[in-house]
Every structure is written in C-alpha cells, then in structure tokens.
Scaffold this motif. Structure first.
Motif, mmCIF file in Angstrom:
data_model
loop_
_atom_site.group_PDB
_atom_site.id
_atom_site.type_symbol
_atom_site.label_atom_id
_atom_site.label_comp_id
_atom_site.label_asym_id
_atom_site.label_seq_id
_atom_site.Cartn_x
_atom_site.Cartn_y
_atom_site.Cartn_z
ATOM 1 N N ILE A 47 8.220 -3.976 -1.483
ATOM 2 C CA ILE A 47 9.530 -3.376 -1.730
ATOM 3 C C ILE A 47 9.993 -2.692 -0.448
ATOM 4 C CG2 ILE A 47 10.871 -1.755 -3.120
ATOM 5 C CD1 ILE A 47 8.721 -1.966 -5.276
ATOM 6 N N PHE A 48 11.224 -2.973 -0.045
ATOM 7 C CA PHE A 48 11.849 -2.276 1.073
ATOM 8 C C PHE A 48 13.013 -1.454 0.528
ATOM 9 C CE2 PHE A 48 9.817 -5.758 3.392
ATOM 10 C CZ PHE A 48 9.253 -5.058 4.449
ATOM 11 N N SER A 49 13.008 -0.168 0.825
ATOM 12 C CA SER A 49 14.092 0.695 0.368
ATOM 13 C C SER A 49 15.347 0.427 1.192
ATOM 14 C CB SER A 49 13.687 2.165 0.498
ATOM 15 O OG SER A 49 13.573 2.529 1.866
ATOM 16 N N ALA A 50 16.445 1.073 0.793
ATOM 17 C CA ALA A 50 17.707 0.886 1.511
ATOM 18 C C ALA A 50 17.602 1.367 2.956
ATOM 19 C CB ALA A 50 18.830 1.628 0.789
ATOM 20 N N LYS A 51 16.710 2.334 3.211
ATOM 21 C CA LYS A 51 16.518 2.853 4.562
ATOM 22 C C LYS A 51 15.440 2.100 5.330
ATOM 23 C CE LYS A 51 18.033 7.554 3.461
ATOM 24 N NZ LYS A 51 17.666 8.999 3.480
ATOM 25 N N GLY A 52 14.878 1.058 4.708
ATOM 26 C CA GLY A 52 13.887 0.240 5.390
ATOM 27 C C GLY A 52 12.454 0.701 5.212
ATOM 28 N N ARG A 53 12.224 1.686 4.330
ATOM 29 C CA ARG A 53 10.859 2.151 4.115
ATOM 30 C C ARG A 53 10.099 1.146 3.254
ATOM 31 N NH1 ARG A 53 8.937 8.138 1.926
ATOM 32 N NH2 ARG A 53 6.693 7.784 2.160
ATOM 33 N N LEU A 54 8.840 0.939 3.606
ATOM 34 C CA LEU A 54 8.025 -0.070 2.941
ATOM 35 C C LEU A 54 7.196 0.550 1.825
ATOM 36 C CD1 LEU A 54 6.658 -2.878 2.728
ATOM 37 C CD2 LEU A 54 5.052 -2.111 4.484
ATOM 38 N N TYR A 55 7.234 -0.105 0.655
ATOM 39 C CA TYR A 55 6.357 0.225 -0.467
ATOM 40 C C TYR A 55 5.645 -1.061 -0.868
ATOM 41 C CZ TYR A 55 9.382 4.337 -0.808
ATOM 42 O OH TYR A 55 10.091 5.476 -0.535
ATOM 43 N N GLU A 56 4.360 -0.963 -1.133
ATOM 44 C CA GLU A 56 3.605 -2.164 -1.442
ATOM 45 C C GLU A 56 2.532 -1.877 -2.485
ATOM 46 O OE1 GLU A 56 0.251 -2.833 1.676
ATOM 47 O OE2 GLU A 56 2.047 -2.250 2.791
ATOM 48 N N PHE A 57 2.138 -2.946 -3.174
ATOM 49 C CA PHE A 57 1.032 -2.877 -4.129
ATOM 50 C C PHE A 57 0.259 -4.180 -4.050
ATOM 51 C CE2 PHE A 57 -0.563 -4.328 -8.256
ATOM 52 C CZ PHE A 57 -1.522 -3.353 -8.492
ATOM 53 N N CYS A 58 -1.045 -4.064 -4.123
ATOM 54 C CA CYS A 58 -1.895 -5.247 -4.095
ATOM 55 C C CYS A 58 -3.077 -5.014 -5.025
ATOM 56 C CB CYS A 58 -2.375 -5.538 -2.674
ATOM 57 S SG CYS A 58 -3.479 -6.959 -2.582
ATOM 58 N N SER A 59 -3.336 -5.980 -5.885
ATOM 59 C CA SER A 59 -4.458 -5.858 -6.808
ATOM 60 C C SER A 59 -5.774 -6.272 -6.160
ATOM 61 C CB SER A 59 -4.208 -6.721 -8.050
ATOM 62 O OG SER A 59 -4.078 -8.090 -7.682
ATOM 63 N N GLY A 60 -5.694 -6.963 -5.021
ATOM 64 C CA GLY A 60 -6.899 -7.411 -4.337
ATOM 65 C C GLY A 60 -7.297 -6.469 -3.216
ATOM 66 N N GLU A 61 -7.991 -7.031 -2.224
ATOM 67 C CA GLU A 61 -8.469 -6.218 -1.116
ATOM 68 C C GLU A 61 -7.325 -5.735 -0.235
ATOM 69 O OE1 GLU A 61 -11.406 -8.371 1.015
ATOM 70 O OE2 GLU A 61 -12.771 -8.579 -0.684
ATOM 71 N N SER A 62 -6.414 -6.643 0.092
ATOM 72 C CA SER A 62 -5.290 -6.266 0.947
ATOM 73 C C SER A 62 -4.124 -7.200 0.685
ATOM 74 C CB SER A 62 -5.686 -6.326 2.429
ATOM 75 O OG SER A 62 -5.935 -7.661 2.822
ATOM 76 N N LEU A 63 -2.925 -6.683 0.942
ATOM 77 C CA LEU A 63 -1.726 -7.489 0.750
ATOM 78 C C LEU A 63 -1.663 -8.622 1.766
ATOM 79 C CD1 LEU A 63 0.869 -7.788 -0.868
ATOM 80 C CD2 LEU A 63 1.984 -6.252 0.747
ATOM 81 N N GLY A 64 -2.212 -8.387 2.956
ATOM 82 C CA GLY A 64 -2.223 -9.433 3.972
ATOM 83 C C GLY A 64 -2.972 -10.671 3.516
ATOM 84 N N LYS A 65 -4.088 -10.472 2.801
ATOM 85 C CA LYS A 65 -4.858 -11.611 2.313
ATOM 86 C C LYS A 65 -4.106 -12.361 1.219
ATOM 87 C CE LYS A 65 -9.479 -9.962 3.489
ATOM 88 N NZ LYS A 65 -10.843 -9.668 2.992
ATOM 89 N N VAL A 66 -3.360 -11.616 0.397
ATOM 90 C CA VAL A 66 -2.559 -12.272 -0.639
ATOM 91 C C VAL A 66 -1.480 -13.135 0.003
ATOM 92 C CG1 VAL A 66 -1.001 -11.891 -2.578
ATOM 93 C CG2 VAL A 66 -3.003 -10.446 -2.304
ATOM 94 N N LEU A 67 -0.805 -12.592 1.022
ATOM 95 C CA LEU A 67 0.228 -13.355 1.716
ATOM 96 C C LEU A 67 -0.370 -14.548 2.458
ATOM 97 C CD1 LEU A 67 2.419 -10.448 3.120
ATOM 98 C CD2 LEU A 67 2.934 -11.947 1.204
ATOM 99 N N GLU A 68 -1.566 -14.352 3.008
ATOM 100 C CA GLU A 68 -2.232 -15.466 3.691
ATOM 101 C C GLU A 68 -2.577 -16.577 2.701
ATOM 102 O OE1 GLU A 68 -6.184 -16.261 6.494
ATOM 103 O OE2 GLU A 68 -5.727 -14.258 5.735
ATOM 104 N N ARG A 69 -3.019 -16.180 1.527
ATOM 105 C CA ARG A 69 -3.319 -17.170 0.487
ATOM 106 C C ARG A 69 -2.057 -17.919 0.084
ATOM 107 N NH1 ARG A 69 -5.811 -15.767 -5.522
ATOM 108 N NH2 ARG A 69 -5.841 -17.911 -6.309
ATOM 109 N N TYR A 70 -0.953 -17.175 -0.045
ATOM 110 C CA TYR A 70 0.320 -17.813 -0.381
ATOM 111 C C TYR A 70 0.753 -18.773 0.720
ATOM 112 C CZ TYR A 70 5.352 -18.360 -0.955
ATOM 113 O OH TYR A 70 6.606 -18.879 -1.057
ATOM 114 N N GLN A 71 0.553 -18.367 1.977
ATOM 115 C CA GLN A 71 0.944 -19.211 3.097
ATOM 116 C C GLN A 71 0.147 -20.511 3.106
ATOM 117 O OE1 GLN A 71 3.425 -18.558 5.300
ATOM 118 N NE2 GLN A 71 3.086 -20.610 6.100
#
Length: 215
Positions: A47-71
């Motif tokens: 989630i990116f707020s209107a001011k560009g602040r990042l909010y994230e949630f990941c059920s696994g080890e890291s969000l990067g690994k989830v995105l890598e899996r998706y890629q």
C-alpha cells in the motif's frame, strides 16, 4: 430498515480521508493476515499512501520473496505459445511480427489489424493472433511488476538508510547533551570554589583597629 448502498467516491475532507485511510488500511491488513492463517496461503500486500509512504504485509519470510515468486511465475507464463498444428495451414507472414515485443504501441497494433482486414481470418489465424496479443499483455505486466519490485526495493533501502541516519543523529545528540551537562557542572563547581575562596579571604583579613582619641 436496511442500510442503503454506500456510494464509493473520493472523500473531499482531508481529515476524514486520512482517518478513513488509516481504518481501511488496518482492516485490509487484518483481512490479509486472517486469509493467510485460515487458508494457509501466502499473501503479500503493498500500500502506498497519498504522500508516498509505504505500508506492507507479508505472511511469509519477506515481501521480496513473494514478489520474486510472482515474477518467476509470471516469466513462466510469458513463454511464447507453441504454434497450433494439425491444420496443415500456415499463418500469414504479416502476423508473425505483430506482437514482437512489449514496446509496440496499441495504435500500431490497431493500425496493422485494420490493414490486414481481420474479418478475412479463419479460426486458426485468430487463435494465433489472440495468443500473440496475450503474450504482449503478459510481457507488459511482467515489465510493470519488475519496475514495481525495483521501486519497492529502493524504497525499503531508503527507509533503512533513514532509520540508520536517525539512530546516528540521536546518538550524537545524546553525546552533545552529556558534554553540555558536564561543562555546566564544571562551571558550577568553579563558581562555587571561587565563592568559597572569597569567603575565606574575608575571614582571614586582620581586624580594623579603631583609634581612640582621648580628650
């Protein structure tokens, strides 16, 4: 009386919009967490707020690994489709380069479609064209995902750097406060010693003699 249908539109009031964002964001993250636990699935939320602040949630080890899996999954989907066989009929050569890469603009594709008169194509040719267009769409999504991953990685690194700089500044401020307190204590001690020395000098001074004049 039943509750009426809520019309979804942008909230004009800035304060109400911020409060709603905070509540809905927390609710969305809660739902994502519940989904991952109840259904034993891997969930990644960005989630990116209107001011560009990042909010994230990941059920696994890291969000990067989830995105890598998706890629990886997306890259596998982007594999070029096999040619349709069994008909003994080749597709026209002019269609082979229609969707050669994701850089082709939609206007170019549309103009080529109009030029080739799509009404004259049979089922096999239309199927091949559909697969080519689908490949172009997947390539576009893959490129978009890659850019989002790069941007997210840069934001995470930037946030980490800012946190480190903040901790460093807090340590420097703490050191400066200690030094200032020490200097103030030393100055107070010096003033106290100076005052004591002045008092001792007054006590050790000889008494003034008063001359008596006899008349």
């Amino acid at each position: 009386m039943g509750r009426g249908k809520v019309q979804l539109k942008r909230i004009d009031d800035k304060i109400r919009r911020q409060v709603t964002f905070s509540k809905r964001r927390s609710g969305l993250i809660k739902k994502a967490r519940e989904l991952s636990v109840l259904c034993s699935v891997e969930v990644g939320l960005i989630i990116f707020s209107a001011k560009g602040r990042l909010y994230e949630f990941c059920s696994g080890e890291s969000l990067g690994k989830v995105l890598e899996r998706y890629q990886i999954h997306n890259d596998e989907e982007n594999a070029a489709p096999k040619s349709v066989g069994g008909t003994g009929k080749k597709n026209p050569s002019e269609w082979s380069g229609l969707c050669a890469g994701p850089n082709r603009s939609l206007k170019t594709i549309q103009s080529e479609l109009e030029a080739q008169n799509i009404e004259n194509l049979d089922v096999t040719e239309l199927t091949q064209l559909e697969k080519q267009l689908d490949t172009l769409l997947r390539q576009t999504r893959s490129r978009k995902t890659q850019l989002m991953m790069d941007s997210l990685t840069a934001l995470i690194e930037k946030e980490k750097q800012l946190q480190e700089e903040k901790l460093l500044m807090e340590k420097e401020i703490a050191v400066l406060k200690v030094q200032k307190n020490k200097e103030q204590a030393e100055e107070a001690d010096q003033q106290s010693c100076s005052a004591n020395n002045n008092n001792n000098s007054d006590d050790n001074a000889p008494p003034r003699q008063t001359m008596l004049h006899l008349f």
